[in-house]
Design an enzyme around this catalytic site. Sequence first.
Site, PDB file in Angstrom:
ATOM      1  CD  GLU A 167     -14.379  25.396 105.976  1.00  0.00           C
ATOM      2  OE1 GLU A 167     -13.940  26.495 106.363  1.00  0.00           O
ATOM      3  OE2 GLU A 167     -15.239  24.756 106.617  1.00  0.00           O
ATOM      4  CD  GLU A 272     -16.482  19.323 108.679  1.00  0.00           C
ATOM      5  OE1 GLU A 272     -17.099  20.321 109.074  1.00  0.00           O
ATOM      6  OE2 GLU A 272     -15.291  19.356 108.333  1.00  0.00           O
TER       7      GLU A 272
HETATM    8  C1  XIL Z   1     -15.887  23.472 114.305  1.00  0.00           C
HETATM    9  C2  XIL Z   1     -15.903  22.786 115.665  1.00  0.00           C
HETATM   10  O1  XIL Z   1     -16.993  21.894 115.696  1.00  0.00           O
HETATM   11  C3  XIL Z   1     -16.022  23.798 116.776  1.00  0.00           C
HETATM   12  O2  XIL Z   1     -15.883  23.182 118.049  1.00  0.00           O
HETATM   13  C4  XIL Z   1     -14.948  24.881 116.615  1.00  0.00           C
HETATM   14  O3  XIL Z   1     -15.146  25.885 117.594  1.00  0.00           O
HETATM   15  C5  XIL Z   1     -14.996  25.487 115.236  1.00  0.00           C
HETATM   16  O4  XIL Z   1     -14.880  24.455 114.258  1.00  0.00           O
HETATM   17  N1  XIL Z   1     -16.010  23.081 109.203  1.00  0.00           N
HETATM   18  C6  XIL Z   1     -14.954  22.332 109.663  1.00  0.00           C
HETATM   19  C7  XIL Z   1     -14.866  21.991 111.104  1.00  0.00           C
HETATM   20  O5  XIL Z   1     -14.159  21.863 108.842  1.00  0.00           O
HETATM   21  O6  XIL Z   1     -13.544  21.912 111.553  1.00  0.00           O
HETATM   22  C8  XIL Z   1     -15.627  22.970 111.970  1.00  0.00           C
HETATM   23  O7  XIL Z   1     -15.614  22.504 113.306  1.00  0.00           O
HETATM   24  C9  XIL Z   1     -17.029  23.141 111.442  1.00  0.00           C
HETATM   25  C10 XIL Z   1     -17.016  23.692 110.031  1.00  0.00           C
END
Ligand code: XIL
Length: 373
Positions: A167, A272
């Site tokens: 990101e 994701e």
């Molecule tokens: C999220 C997790 O799922 C949560 O448990 C945590 O509290 C916050 O992060 N983008 C990403 C992930 O790259 O690491 C994130 O995961 C969601 C958004």
Amino acid sequence: MKFPFSAFCFPFLAALLLAGCTTRPEQEVKPATLKDAFKHDFLIGVAVNQRQFTGADTNGAALVRRQFNSISPENVLKWEAIQPRPGAGGYNFAPGDRYVEFGETNGMYIIGHTLVWHSQTPAWVFLAADGTNYCDRETLLKRMRDHIQTVVGRYKGRIKCWDVVNEALQDNGELRPSPWLKIIGEDYIAKAFQYAHEADPDAVLRYNDYSLENETKRKGAIALIKKLQAGGVPVTAVGLQDHVKLDWPTIEQEDATISDFARLGVKVMITELDVDLLSRSRSADIAEVRKQAASNNFTNGLPDTVQPALAKRYADLFSVFLKHRHDITLVTFWGVTDGDSWLNRGRLNQPLLFDRQWQPKPAFDAVIQSAQP
Ligand code: XIL
């Protein structure tokens, strides 16, 4: 005496036929799995939490083993989890070790997530000795290098693919003004990839981000990857997070995005995936779903009428992924069941393929169906 051939063979043939008749129906009713359905196309991964990879959540762990052939760590390899305090003594390896062991025991393709990110990184990483001001460039580069060498080095050859930078871009396509950028400058991204490559030259190194389907941000990402490639930086994959909604991105946007990155010669991975059913949306149908869910403060979840919409959305997405199966190597869901999803945030969301009782939803069947030739 001459024994007639047919008399000799008949019992065997009959037995064979019988065996065929009795075993075939069993094979047909064997429930389909995601990893089998796409075994000729791409790996199917899932983000796992600590309860799953330690086996405390027995149903969750069983579901992961059965359905998926790749895992991502939802939180345990993030900086705040694996190096909460400074220095060589500040690491907490135990959860990460268990995560990797779970993947190895089950023969899975193991992902590392994530090395350099503005979020879930402790404040000390960016601070000078006074505890107030930012540290200088050399200090932060050293901390980054130590962290990457230690973590990537520890799991060298076992974690096959790392999200090196997560990101780094804003919606306008420019670099996010994170402490990484402010303290080190633009080359923090190249440095992170170099350090990761030094620590494990065989690992696939990913740039991972969300909303790359939006053209402005995508252009920024393409420019970034091209610049890294021109500088000889070993970025070998791009991760599209794909935290999507029912009506965003369009299938055309998804299609074009995968093509654009594949054209750069990097592997594309969906990293994701989930479908947020509660986020704001332009479509009237979804607005109605939100309204109904909001009327009980999201405590009873969503009405069943939403299931067909979710199933269709997943089927449409997988048809695009399949179209690009030569460029896509992995599709990872961000969570095992709806109950595990980060999208609940005090409300009951239903963004995944398995419900809160670990049962497949209509969206699961739709995804399996999309794999049929
Ligand atoms: C999220 C997790 O799922 C949560 O448990 C945590 O509290 C916050 O992060 N983008 C990403 C992930 O790259 O690491 C994130 O995961 C969601 C958004």
